[in-house]
Every structure is written in structure tokens, then in C-alpha cells.
Write a protein that holds these residues in place. Sequence first.
Motif, PDB file in Angstrom:
ATOM      1  N   ALA A 251      -6.135   4.638  -5.471  1.00 12.42           N
ATOM      2  CA  ALA A 251      -6.003   5.315  -6.926  1.00 12.42           C
ATOM      3  C   ALA A 251      -5.872   3.880  -7.882  1.00 12.42           C
ATOM      4  O   ALA A 251      -6.118   4.250  -9.088  1.00 12.42           O
TER       5      ALA A 251
ATOM      6  N   ASP B 269      -3.381   2.120  -8.692  1.00 19.14           N
ATOM      7  CA  ASP B 269      -2.225   2.222  -9.402  1.00 19.14           C
ATOM      8  C   ASP B 269      -1.005   1.361  -9.192  1.00 19.14           C
ATOM      9  O   ASP B 269       0.185   1.550  -9.427  1.00 19.14           O
ATOM     10  N   ASN B 270      -1.367   0.413  -7.823  1.00 14.33           N
ATOM     11  CA  ASN B 270      -0.315  -0.451  -7.402  1.00 14.33           C
ATOM     12  C   ASN B 270      -1.042  -1.807  -7.699  1.00 14.33           C
ATOM     13  O   ASN B 270      -2.003  -2.167  -7.284  1.00 14.33           O
TER      14      ASN B 270
ATOM     15  N   ASP C 254      -4.599   1.118  -1.656  1.00 15.02           N
ATOM     16  CA  ASP C 254      -4.415   1.647  -2.979  1.00 15.02           C
ATOM     17  C   ASP C 254      -5.643   2.193  -3.706  1.00 15.02           C
ATOM     18  O   ASP C 254      -6.444   1.566  -4.437  1.00 15.02           O
TER      19      ASP C 254
ATOM     20  N   ASP D  76      -5.332   7.282  -2.559  1.00  7.30           N
ATOM     21  CA  ASP D  76      -4.317   6.516  -1.904  1.00  7.30           C
ATOM     22  C   ASP D  76      -4.414   6.951  -0.309  1.00  7.30           C
ATOM     23  O   ASP D  76      -4.453   8.107  -0.069  1.00  7.30           O
TER      24      ASP D  76
HETATM   25 CA   LIG Z   1      -1.530   3.707  -5.059  1.00  5.21          CA
END
Ligand SMILES: [Ca+2]
Length: 224
Positions: free
Chosen positions: A185, A187-188, A183, A164
Motif C-alpha cells: 500500500a 503507507d509505511n 508494504d 499490504d
Molecule cells: Ca502498509
Amino acid sequence: MQGWLDDETASRLDSYELRLQINALPGSEYKGSNLAVLASNPLYQRFAEVAQQAEALGLTGSARNQYIVENSRADMGRDSNHFYRDNATAHIVGTTQMSAAEAAAYREHVANTFHSPGYTVESQTYDDGSSHVWVRHEDGSVIEFTHDLDGHRHSQNEIQADGDQTGAFYAVDGRIISLFETDGAGDNADYNTRTATYDAQGRTDWIDVRRDDGTRDTTDYDQD
Ligand SMILES: [Ca+2]
Ligand SMILES: [Ca+2]
């Protein structure tokens, strides 16, 4: 251990003050990259912060320097991924001829006392005089800075260990031109990247959101 770190901190403080003096000289070619180092090196940032506190307390001369060293000692312990902390520990363990059990206990004590995550600083100055600094933390996160020829901060970007990112671009007067998030990672669910651009009055001018599925949403507020 404390004395060892304090000696190193005091010599770094000397080099910090020398850098400040160089900045006060007119027309030094070195000025831009020097300003960049002062603004991005975590130890120098700490010196600046603590020097201000010392000034507020009315401290001068050696009392001031002592105050700065004492309050930057833990930061010195983090420098170069704990290089000074660990070298001092090895030296002390060796010269005092500790037993293996004593040495293990001492190492643990030192690691618990100076426990802030370590970091290393990497920097590069380009032919056009601009510079780039990476502060790499032990936990895998990185803060990246770019500065222009005159040492004005151009961008700052924080990259987390999971990928991130959050960052900003700046105008020469320090004003934020744009903020961005990535984002990395994954994860959003609602975005891949999003960027907000600001006008000279600090009003939101433009928002650009790119989603994970490749679609894009832009909003133009049509400011100056
Ligand atoms: Ca993220
Ligand atoms: Ca996403």
C-alpha cells in the motif's frame, strides 16, 4: 432459508468426513492435495473447529452432526460469494410469490442475517504433487496457501485489498522458517519489505529490511 443452507452444510460435512477417511488410508496419491484442501478451505477449517467443540461437549452421532451444521450454517452462507444464500433467497421469493416489496424486505433480512463477507476458493495441483490455494474474499483480500506433495504447509500469505502483505514460510514439522511483510500500500515510510528468518530453536537468525529508497539493512544474529 435455514433448512436450505443446513442441507447444503450437511452434504459438505459428508464430503469433509470422507476426506478425513481418505487421509486415514495408507498410500493414497491423493493424500497431499486432500490435506491441503482440508487445511485451507474456510468451511472445512470451520468444521474442524466446531467438531472439536462438539467432542468437548461429549456429543456423538446425529446430535454431533446437528451441532456442527448449526454452527457452520453462517459459514456456508459465505461460500462461493454467497451463491447458496442468494440462490435459496431467489427460490423462496419465487415459490412463495412474494410481492416486490415483500421480496425486497426478505432479501434485506437474509443479507442482514447471513452478512459475513463472501469468498471463493481456487486451487491448483501441480505435476510434482504440490498445491496452491487462493481464498479470495469479497473485500478484495486474499489468503494464499502452498502445500508440498505430502500436504505439509509450505507457505501462507495474506494479501490485503490495499496491497499490504504478511506471510510465513514453514518447515515440514510446522515450524516457522521466516516471516515477511510487504508494504504494497506504500503507507509505511520505514520499509518496503522486511523479512525475519528463524533458526531451529525459534531464535531470530537474520533480519532483512528493504526501504522505499532502495537502501537495505541486514542484521545477522548468526544462530545455528
Ligand atoms: Ca502498509
Ligand atoms: Ca514503504
